[in-house]
Design a protein around this motif. Sequence first.
Motif, PDB file in Angstrom:
ATOM      1  N   LEU A 119       1.004  -1.112   0.041  1.00  0.00           N
ATOM      2  CA  LEU A 119      -0.081   0.076   0.014  1.00  0.00           C
ATOM      3  C   LEU A 119       0.763   1.294   0.027  1.00  0.00           C
ATOM      4  CD1 LEU A 119      -2.555   1.252   0.332  1.00  0.00           C
ATOM      5  CD2 LEU A 119      -2.615   1.129   2.646  1.00  0.00           C
ATOM      6  N   CYS A 120       0.632   2.114  -0.927  1.00  0.00           N
ATOM      7  CA  CYS A 120       1.248   3.189  -1.002  1.00  0.00           C
ATOM      8  C   CYS A 120       0.030   4.366  -0.922  1.00  0.00           C
ATOM      9  CB  CYS A 120       1.972   3.437  -2.310  1.00  0.00           C
ATOM     10  SG  CYS A 120       3.639   2.768  -2.342  1.00  0.00           S
ATOM     11  N   THR A 121       0.262   5.308   0.139  1.00  0.00           N
ATOM     12  CA  THR A 121      -0.796   6.343   0.216  1.00  0.00           C
ATOM     13  C   THR A 121      -0.073   7.540  -0.630  1.00  0.00           C
ATOM     14  OG1 THR A 121       0.263   7.030   2.355  1.00  0.00           O
ATOM     15  CG2 THR A 121      -1.543   5.535   2.338  1.00  0.00           C
ATOM     16  N   PRO A 122      -1.095   8.517  -1.146  1.00  0.00           N
ATOM     17  CA  PRO A 122      -0.580   9.680  -1.662  1.00  0.00           C
ATOM     18  C   PRO A 122       0.539  10.427  -0.748  1.00  0.00           C
ATOM     19  CG  PRO A 122      -3.035   9.649  -1.688  1.00  0.00           C
ATOM     20  CD  PRO A 122      -2.468   8.433  -0.608  1.00  0.00           C
ATOM     21  N   GLY A 162     -12.930   2.069  -9.944  1.00  0.00           N
ATOM     22  CA  GLY A 162     -11.876   3.235  -9.901  1.00  0.00           C
ATOM     23  C   GLY A 162     -10.629   2.625 -10.523  1.00  0.00           C
ATOM     24  N   TYR A 163      -9.560   3.487 -10.452  1.00  0.00           N
ATOM     25  CA  TYR A 163      -8.244   3.357 -10.946  1.00  0.00           C
ATOM     26  C   TYR A 163      -7.201   3.538 -10.218  1.00  0.00           C
ATOM     27  CZ  TYR A 163     -10.876   4.437 -15.312  1.00  0.00           C
ATOM     28  OH  TYR A 163     -12.007   4.529 -16.215  1.00  0.00           O
ATOM     29  N   SER A 164      -6.169   2.770 -10.380  1.00  0.00           N
ATOM     30  CA  SER A 164      -4.759   3.159  -9.535  1.00  0.00           C
ATOM     31  C   SER A 164      -3.555   2.957 -10.417  1.00  0.00           C
ATOM     32  CB  SER A 164      -4.714   1.994  -8.462  1.00  0.00           C
ATOM     33  OG  SER A 164      -3.758   2.451  -7.457  1.00  0.00           O
ATOM     34  N   LEU A 165      -2.447   3.061 -10.085  1.00  0.00           N
ATOM     35  CA  LEU A 165      -1.269   2.712 -10.620  1.00  0.00           C
ATOM     36  C   LEU A 165      -0.602   1.609 -10.004  1.00  0.00           C
ATOM     37  CD1 LEU A 165       0.240   6.364 -11.215  1.00  0.00           C
ATOM     38  CD2 LEU A 165      -0.885   4.961 -12.622  1.00  0.00           C
ATOM     39  N   GLY A 166       0.168   0.847 -10.777  1.00  0.00           N
ATOM     40  CA  GLY A 166       0.962  -0.532 -10.101  1.00  0.00           C
ATOM     41  C   GLY A 166       2.161  -0.709 -10.696  1.00  0.00           C
ATOM     42  N   CYS A 167       2.911  -1.281  -9.988  1.00  0.00           N
ATOM     43  CA  CYS A 167       4.497  -1.585 -10.379  1.00  0.00           C
ATOM     44  C   CYS A 167       4.746  -3.077 -10.215  1.00  0.00           C
ATOM     45  CB  CYS A 167       5.628  -0.797  -9.312  1.00  0.00           C
ATOM     46  SG  CYS A 167       7.215  -1.218  -9.925  1.00  0.00           S
ATOM     47  N   ASP A 168       4.858  -3.705 -11.524  1.00  0.00           N
ATOM     48  CA  ASP A 168       4.808  -5.016 -11.530  1.00  0.00           C
ATOM     49  C   ASP A 168       6.234  -5.337 -11.305  1.00  0.00           C
ATOM     50  OD1 ASP A 168       4.108  -7.737 -11.847  1.00  0.00           O
ATOM     51  OD2 ASP A 168       4.261  -7.489 -14.083  1.00  0.00           O
ATOM     52  N   LEU A 196      15.878  -8.931 -11.407  1.00  0.00           N
ATOM     53  CA  LEU A 196      14.343  -8.303 -11.142  1.00  0.00           C
ATOM     54  C   LEU A 196      13.959  -7.124 -12.083  1.00  0.00           C
ATOM     55  CD1 LEU A 196      12.240  -8.410  -8.853  1.00  0.00           C
ATOM     56  CD2 LEU A 196      13.253  -6.573  -7.761  1.00  0.00           C
ATOM     57  N   HIS A 197      12.977  -7.118 -12.724  1.00  0.00           N
ATOM     58  CA  HIS A 197      12.508  -6.261 -13.699  1.00  0.00           C
ATOM     59  C   HIS A 197      10.957  -5.709 -13.231  1.00  0.00           C
ATOM     60  CE1 HIS A 197      14.707  -7.771 -17.738  1.00  0.00           C
ATOM     61  NE2 HIS A 197      15.435  -8.169 -16.355  1.00  0.00           N
ATOM     62  N   TYR A 198      10.854  -4.522 -13.594  1.00  0.00           N
ATOM     63  CA  TYR A 198       9.848  -3.953 -13.064  1.00  0.00           C
ATOM     64  C   TYR A 198       8.938  -2.993 -14.374  1.00  0.00           C
ATOM     65  CZ  TYR A 198      12.785   0.386 -13.750  1.00  0.00           C
ATOM     66  OH  TYR A 198      13.535   1.403 -14.151  1.00  0.00           O
ATOM     67  N   GLU A 199       7.578  -2.948 -14.136  1.00  0.00           N
ATOM     68  CA  GLU A 199       7.051  -2.176 -15.262  1.00  0.00           C
ATOM     69  C   GLU A 199       5.840  -1.451 -14.566  1.00  0.00           C
ATOM     70  OE1 GLU A 199       6.044  -5.055 -18.296  1.00  0.00           O
ATOM     71  OE2 GLU A 199       4.665  -6.328 -16.953  1.00  0.00           O
ATOM     72  N   ALA A 200       5.298  -0.391 -15.225  1.00  0.00           N
ATOM     73  CA  ALA A 200       4.257   0.544 -14.673  1.00  0.00           C
ATOM     74  C   ALA A 200       2.957  -0.020 -15.167  1.00  0.00           C
ATOM     75  CB  ALA A 200       4.528   1.838 -14.889  1.00  0.00           C
ATOM     76  N   GLU A 201       2.086  -0.285 -14.399  1.00  0.00           N
ATOM     77  CA  GLU A 201       0.664  -0.692 -14.831  1.00  0.00           C
ATOM     78  C   GLU A 201      -0.397   0.067 -14.408  1.00  0.00           C
ATOM     79  OE1 GLU A 201       0.471  -4.943 -13.747  1.00  0.00           O
ATOM     80  OE2 GLU A 201       1.834  -5.601 -15.221  1.00  0.00           O
ATOM     81  N   LEU A 202      -1.418   0.129 -15.439  1.00  0.00           N
ATOM     82  CA  LEU A 202      -2.763   0.843 -14.971  1.00  0.00           C
ATOM     83  C   LEU A 202      -3.607  -0.152 -14.331  1.00  0.00           C
ATOM     84  CD1 LEU A 202      -4.655   3.159 -14.900  1.00  0.00           C
ATOM     85  CD2 LEU A 202      -5.394   2.454 -17.188  1.00  0.00           C
ATOM     86  N   ILE A 203      -4.217  -0.084 -13.164  1.00  0.00           N
ATOM     87  CA  ILE A 203      -5.039  -1.057 -12.653  1.00  0.00           C
ATOM     88  C   ILE A 203      -6.352  -0.553 -12.577  1.00  0.00           C
ATOM     89  CG2 ILE A 203      -5.770  -2.116 -10.474  1.00  0.00           C
ATOM     90  CD1 ILE A 203      -2.646  -1.660  -9.628  1.00  0.00           C
ATOM     91  N   VAL A 204      -7.487  -1.283 -13.011  1.00  0.00           N
ATOM     92  CA  VAL A 204      -8.947  -0.865 -13.211  1.00  0.00           C
ATOM     93  C   VAL A 204      -9.583  -1.678 -12.278  1.00  0.00           C
ATOM     94  CG1 VAL A 204     -10.801  -0.585 -14.412  1.00  0.00           C
ATOM     95  CG2 VAL A 204      -8.377   0.083 -15.623  1.00  0.00           C
ATOM     96  N   ALA A 205     -10.399  -1.333 -11.418  1.00  0.00           N
ATOM     97  CA  ALA A 205     -10.973  -1.919 -10.496  1.00  0.00           C
ATOM     98  C   ALA A 205     -12.571  -2.098 -10.828  1.00  0.00           C
ATOM     99  CB  ALA A 205     -11.022  -1.389  -9.097  1.00  0.00           C
ATOM    100  N   ILE A 206     -12.741  -3.181 -11.025  1.00  0.00           N
ATOM    101  CA  ILE A 206     -14.261  -3.740 -11.672  1.00  0.00           C
ATOM    102  C   ILE A 206     -15.266  -3.519 -10.418  1.00  0.00           C
ATOM    103  CG2 ILE A 206     -15.677  -5.168 -13.086  1.00  0.00           C
ATOM    104  CD1 ILE A 206     -13.270  -3.842 -14.632  1.00  0.00           C
ATOM    105  N   SER A 207     -16.350  -2.831 -10.649  1.00  0.00           N
ATOM    106  CA  SER A 207     -17.362  -2.705  -9.575  1.00  0.00           C
ATOM    107  C   SER A 207     -18.328  -3.832  -9.417  1.00  0.00           C
ATOM    108  CB  SER A 207     -18.078  -1.352  -9.238  1.00  0.00           C
ATOM    109  OG  SER A 207     -18.614  -1.042 -10.704  1.00  0.00           O
ATOM    110  N   LYS A 208     -18.758  -4.259 -10.699  1.00  0.00           N
ATOM    111  CA  LYS A 208     -19.915  -5.319 -10.808  1.00  0.00           C
ATOM    112  C   LYS A 208     -19.938  -6.147 -12.096  1.00  0.00           C
ATOM    113  CE  LYS A 208     -23.058  -1.798 -12.790  1.00  0.00           C
ATOM    114  NZ  LYS A 208     -24.348  -1.092 -12.691  1.00  0.00           N
ATOM    115  N   ASP A 209     -20.493  -7.129 -11.993  1.00  0.00           N
ATOM    116  CA  ASP A 209     -20.643  -8.173 -13.143  1.00  0.00           C
ATOM    117  C   ASP A 209     -20.899  -7.596 -14.255  1.00  0.00           C
ATOM    118  OD1 ASP A 209     -19.308  -9.931 -11.455  1.00  0.00           O
ATOM    119  OD2 ASP A 209     -21.552 -11.122 -11.051  1.00  0.00           O
TER     120      ASP A 209
END
Length: 95
Positions: free
Chosen positions: A22-25, A68-74, A40-53
Amino acid sequence: MGHNPDRELPFFFQKPADATVLCTPASISNVPYPMATSSLHYEAELIVAISKDGRKISVDKAMEHVYGYSLGCDLTKRDLQAEAKKMGRPWDAAK
Protein backbone atom coordinates in the motif's frame (compact mmCIF):
# COMPACT_ATOMS: atom_id res chain seq x y z
CA MET A 1 -15.14 -18.22 -26.92
CA GLY A 2 -15.86 -20.08 -30.13
CA HIS A 3 -13.67 -22.75 -31.62
CA ASN A 4 -10.35 -21.99 -33.26
CA PRO A 5 -7.96 -24.96 -33.39
CA ASP A 6 -5.00 -22.63 -34.06
CA ARG A 7 -5.57 -20.60 -30.92
CA GLU A 8 -3.72 -21.37 -27.71
CA LEU A 9 -5.96 -22.52 -24.86
CA PRO A 10 -6.58 -19.94 -22.12
CA PHE A 11 -4.74 -20.32 -18.82
CA PHE A 12 -5.24 -19.12 -15.28
CA PHE A 13 -2.85 -16.61 -13.75
CA GLN A 14 -3.05 -14.76 -10.47
CA LYS A 15 -0.89 -12.83 -8.08
CA PRO A 16 -1.20 -13.55 -4.36
CA ALA A 17 -2.86 -10.95 -2.15
CA ASP A 18 0.36 -10.50 -0.18
CA ALA A 19 2.10 -9.33 -3.37
CA THR A 20 0.76 -5.82 -2.82
CA VAL A 21 2.27 -2.87 -0.99
CA LEU A 22 0.00 0.00 0.00
CA CYS A 23 1.29 3.42 -1.03
CA THR A 24 -0.73 6.35 0.18
CA PRO A 25 -0.48 9.70 -1.62
CA ALA A 26 2.77 11.58 -0.91
CA SER A 27 4.31 8.55 0.83
CA ILE A 28 7.32 6.43 0.00
CA SER A 29 7.14 2.66 0.24
CA ASN A 30 10.16 0.39 0.15
CA VAL A 31 10.00 -3.08 -1.35
CA PRO A 32 12.87 -5.31 -0.30
CA TYR A 33 14.82 -6.98 -3.11
CA PRO A 34 13.40 -10.51 -3.24
CA MET A 35 15.51 -13.56 -2.56
CA ALA A 36 16.38 -16.19 -5.18
CA THR A 37 16.81 -13.85 -8.15
CA SER A 38 19.53 -11.89 -9.85
CA SER A 39 17.29 -10.37 -12.52
CA LEU A 40 14.42 -8.29 -11.13
CA HIS A 41 12.47 -6.31 -13.72
CA TYR A 42 9.72 -3.76 -13.17
CA GLU A 43 6.97 -2.22 -15.26
CA ALA A 44 4.27 0.34 -14.58
CA GLU A 45 0.69 -0.79 -14.98
CA LEU A 46 -2.71 0.85 -14.98
CA ILE A 47 -5.05 -0.97 -12.61
CA VAL A 48 -8.79 -0.87 -13.22
CA ALA A 49 -11.01 -2.07 -10.37
CA ILE A 50 -14.28 -3.56 -11.59
CA SER A 51 -17.34 -2.86 -9.46
CA LYS A 52 -19.97 -5.25 -10.80
CA ASP A 53 -20.51 -8.19 -13.12
CA GLY A 54 -21.38 -7.71 -16.73
CA ARG A 55 -21.65 -9.37 -20.08
CA LYS A 56 -21.95 -7.86 -23.55
CA ILE A 57 -21.69 -4.40 -22.02
CA SER A 58 -22.22 -1.55 -24.45
CA VAL A 59 -19.58 1.18 -24.69
CA ASP A 60 -21.96 3.79 -23.24
CA LYS A 61 -22.60 1.60 -20.14
CA ALA A 62 -19.00 0.39 -19.57
CA MET A 63 -18.05 3.05 -17.01
CA GLU A 64 -20.96 1.93 -14.80
CA HIS A 65 -18.87 -1.21 -14.13
CA VAL A 66 -15.65 0.61 -13.15
CA TYR A 67 -15.07 1.20 -9.43
CA GLY A 68 -11.85 3.14 -9.86
CA TYR A 69 -8.27 3.31 -11.08
CA SER A 70 -4.83 3.02 -9.59
CA LEU A 71 -1.21 2.68 -10.64
CA GLY A 72 0.81 -0.45 -10.11
CA CYS A 73 4.43 -1.50 -10.32
CA ASP A 74 4.72 -5.09 -11.48
CA LEU A 75 7.94 -6.81 -10.33
CA THR A 76 9.09 -9.99 -12.07
CA LYS A 77 12.01 -12.29 -11.31
CA ARG A 78 12.91 -12.80 -14.98
CA ASP A 79 15.46 -15.57 -14.36
CA LEU A 80 12.91 -17.66 -12.44
CA GLN A 81 10.20 -16.87 -14.97
CA ALA A 82 12.36 -18.02 -17.90
CA GLU A 83 13.31 -21.26 -16.12
CA ALA A 84 9.68 -22.08 -15.32
CA LYS A 85 8.57 -21.34 -18.89
CA LYS A 86 11.27 -23.63 -20.31
CA MET A 87 9.97 -26.46 -18.12
CA GLY A 88 6.34 -25.73 -19.06
CA ARG A 89 5.48 -24.81 -15.48
CA PRO A 90 3.38 -21.93 -14.16
CA TRP A 91 5.56 -18.90 -13.64
CA ASP A 92 3.44 -17.02 -11.13
CA ALA A 93 6.12 -17.70 -8.48
CA ALA A 94 8.31 -15.25 -10.41
CA LYS A 95 5.93 -12.42 -9.51
